[in-house]
Design an enzyme around this catalytic site. Structure first.
Site, mmCIF file in Angstrom:
data_model
loop_
_atom_site.group_PDB
_atom_site.id
_atom_site.type_symbol
_atom_site.label_atom_id
_atom_site.label_comp_id
_atom_site.label_asym_id
_atom_site.label_seq_id
_atom_site.Cartn_x
_atom_site.Cartn_y
_atom_site.Cartn_z
ATOM 1 N N ARG A 57 0.796 -1.213 0.000
ATOM 2 C CA ARG A 57 0.000 0.000 0.000
ATOM 3 C C ARG A 57 0.840 1.279 0.000
ATOM 4 O O ARG A 57 0.610 2.183 -0.807
ATOM 5 C CB ARG A 57 -0.927 0.064 1.229
ATOM 6 C CG ARG A 57 -2.169 -0.740 1.095
ATOM 7 C CD ARG A 57 -2.551 -1.346 2.428
ATOM 8 N NE ARG A 57 -1.555 -2.338 2.767
ATOM 9 C CZ ARG A 57 -1.632 -3.611 2.364
ATOM 10 N NH1 ARG A 57 -2.663 -4.005 1.683
ATOM 11 N NH2 ARG A 57 -0.680 -4.485 2.645
ATOM 12 N N THR A 58 1.811 1.370 0.890
ATOM 13 C CA THR A 58 2.528 2.636 1.036
ATOM 14 C C THR A 58 3.311 2.944 -0.239
ATOM 15 O O THR A 58 3.248 4.057 -0.782
ATOM 16 C CB THR A 58 3.472 2.567 2.250
ATOM 17 O OG1 THR A 58 2.740 2.080 3.369
ATOM 18 C CG2 THR A 58 4.054 3.924 2.571
ATOM 19 N N LYS A 86 26.121 -4.582 -2.311
ATOM 20 C CA LYS A 86 27.590 -4.504 -2.446
ATOM 21 C C LYS A 86 28.209 -3.832 -1.228
ATOM 22 O O LYS A 86 29.409 -3.567 -1.205
ATOM 23 C CB LYS A 86 27.953 -3.709 -3.706
ATOM 24 C CG LYS A 86 27.403 -4.303 -4.983
ATOM 25 C CD LYS A 86 27.670 -3.339 -6.143
ATOM 26 C CE LYS A 86 26.733 -3.615 -7.310
ATOM 27 N NZ LYS A 86 26.696 -2.469 -8.247
ATOM 28 N N ARG A 107 11.436 3.640 3.617
ATOM 29 C CA ARG A 107 10.963 2.626 4.580
ATOM 30 C C ARG A 107 12.166 1.783 4.975
ATOM 31 O O ARG A 107 12.925 1.320 4.127
ATOM 32 C CB ARG A 107 9.875 1.735 3.994
ATOM 33 C CG ARG A 107 9.578 0.564 4.932
ATOM 34 C CD ARG A 107 8.357 -0.208 4.550
ATOM 35 N NE ARG A 107 7.144 0.527 4.866
ATOM 36 C CZ ARG A 107 5.922 0.002 4.828
ATOM 37 N NH1 ARG A 107 5.754 -1.257 4.487
ATOM 38 N NH2 ARG A 107 4.866 0.723 5.133
ATOM 39 N N HIS A 135 4.848 5.730 11.599
ATOM 40 C CA HIS A 135 4.345 5.621 10.220
ATOM 41 C C HIS A 135 3.400 6.804 10.007
ATOM 42 O O HIS A 135 2.176 6.642 9.930
ATOM 43 C CB HIS A 135 3.624 4.285 10.049
ATOM 44 C CG HIS A 135 3.400 3.859 8.631
ATOM 45 N ND1 HIS A 135 3.551 4.706 7.548
ATOM 46 C CD2 HIS A 135 3.020 2.656 8.094
ATOM 47 C CE1 HIS A 135 3.276 4.047 6.433
ATOM 48 N NE2 HIS A 135 2.961 2.801 6.739
HETATM 49 N N1 CP Z 1 -0.260 -0.041 5.825
HETATM 50 C C1 CP Z 1 0.936 -0.306 5.278
HETATM 51 O O1 CP Z 1 1.962 0.312 5.624
HETATM 52 O O2 CP Z 1 0.917 -1.267 4.305
HETATM 53 P P1 CP Z 1 2.178 -1.742 3.489
HETATM 54 O O3 CP Z 1 3.132 -2.406 4.445
HETATM 55 O O4 CP Z 1 1.650 -2.686 2.443
HETATM 56 O O5 CP Z 1 2.831 -0.522 2.878
#
Ligand code: CP
Length: 307
Positions: A57-58, A86, A107, A135
């Site tokens: 999603r993100t 590497k 991320r 988040h």
């Molecule tokens: N909600 C969320 O962060 O989903 P993903 O891990 O799929 O990005």
């Protein structure tokens, strides 16, 4: 109303005005997010994606958001597809991607990674989840979902359920809900309680947040059941995970006659039965869609367009 941040690292950096600005802009951008209108505010701009942990999603909603605004996207969806294999450091990788892009989305499995990146690059950095830390963009779309469903956030009664110890979504969300005067219940097994420093911060700010291990205790009083996955990947001891997994499961029968909605940041494993999906209670797929207008609003706020 305006937006004051250069980077989006922690929801604690946001003022209420910053959050309201994004929510208002997101509403205006919804027709573009739904492909009913076109927009070119990000034409000629590039978003750099650095994903050291898996995401559906993100990552995809950031890519969709940038493309719906007329911009381009570069980056990697796993560290294994970059020169990290590497031995290239996070610092060098971030500096390189920032030479090619107008903003970075990061991320990482380590808490603090996005803040670290923001210290070594000159472009805006967005935290797309750092370990068990924060988040913040998930929180913005969670707030947006509540506002779209109820027409307000203030005064709601929200239960956060599941892995409150390792869940970065609930860490960010609890701070934001506190800012909006939301009464919270934290429902978890004792081993997965909300971190004590977050409880301390909330109490320091006079936020009402009760703790329990029983969903039944909150079911009749809440407007929102915000369920989270027990995160296997963050447990140092797999035996502890196996003991706790499956602690909470919501199904349609449990919800009958209740006046509430069910949210989840997703992915889910088995904590929400599929029989909730198509009931008026299940809002989690709609919630995931709202990631697009909200992230569009953030990109417009952070990346300066061409005149
Ligand atoms: N909600 C969320 O962060 O989903 P993903 O891990 O799929 O990005």
């Amino acid at each position: 109303m305006s937006f004051s941040l250069k980077n989006v690292i922690s929801i604690k950096d946001f003022s209420k005005e910053d959050i309201n600005f994004i929510l208002k802009q997101a509403k205006e951008l919804e027709p573009i997010a739904r492909s009913q209108e076109m927009c070119q505010t990000m034409a000629g701009k590039i978003l750099g994606m650095m994903f050291y942990e898996p995401s559906t999603r993100t990552r995809l909603s950031f890519e969709t958001s940038m493309k719906r605004l007329g911009g381009g996207v570069i980056g990697f969806a796993e560290a294994g597809a970059s020169s990290v294999t590497k031995g290239e450091t996070l610092s060098d990788t971030a500096r390189m991607v920032s030479e090619y892009a107008d903003a970075l989305v990061v991320r990482h499995n380590l808490e603090g990674a996005a803040r670290f990146v923001s210290d070594v690059v000159d472009v805006p950095v967005i935290n797309a989840g750092d370990g068990a830390g924060q988040h913040p963009t998930q929180t913005l779309l969670d707030l947006y979902t509540m506002q779209r469903v109820f027409g307000k956030i203030k005064g709601l009664n929200v239960a956060l359920i599941g892995d409150l110890k390792y869940g970065r979504t609930v860490h960010s969300l609890s701070y934001a809900l506190g800012m909006f005067g939301v009464k919270m219940s934290f429902v978890s097994p004792p081993e997965l309680r909300m971190p004590r420093e977050i409880m301390h911060d909330l109490r320091h700010n006079n936020v009402v947040a009760q703790e329990t291990d029983s969903i039944q205790e909150v079911l009749d009083d809440v407007d929102v059941l915000y369920i989270t996955r027990i995160q296997k990947e963050r447990f140092p001891d797999i035996e502890e995970y196996l003991r706790i997994k499956g602690a909470y499961r919501i199904n349609a029968t449990m919800l009958q006659g209740k006046d509430l909605i069910v949210m989840h940041p997703l992915p889910r494993v088995d904590e929400i039965s599929p029989d909730v999906d198509d009931t008026p209670y299940g809002k989690y797929f709609e919630q995931a869609f709202y990631g697009v207008p909200v992230r569009m609003a953030l990109l417009n706020a952070l990346i300066k367009p061409f005149e």
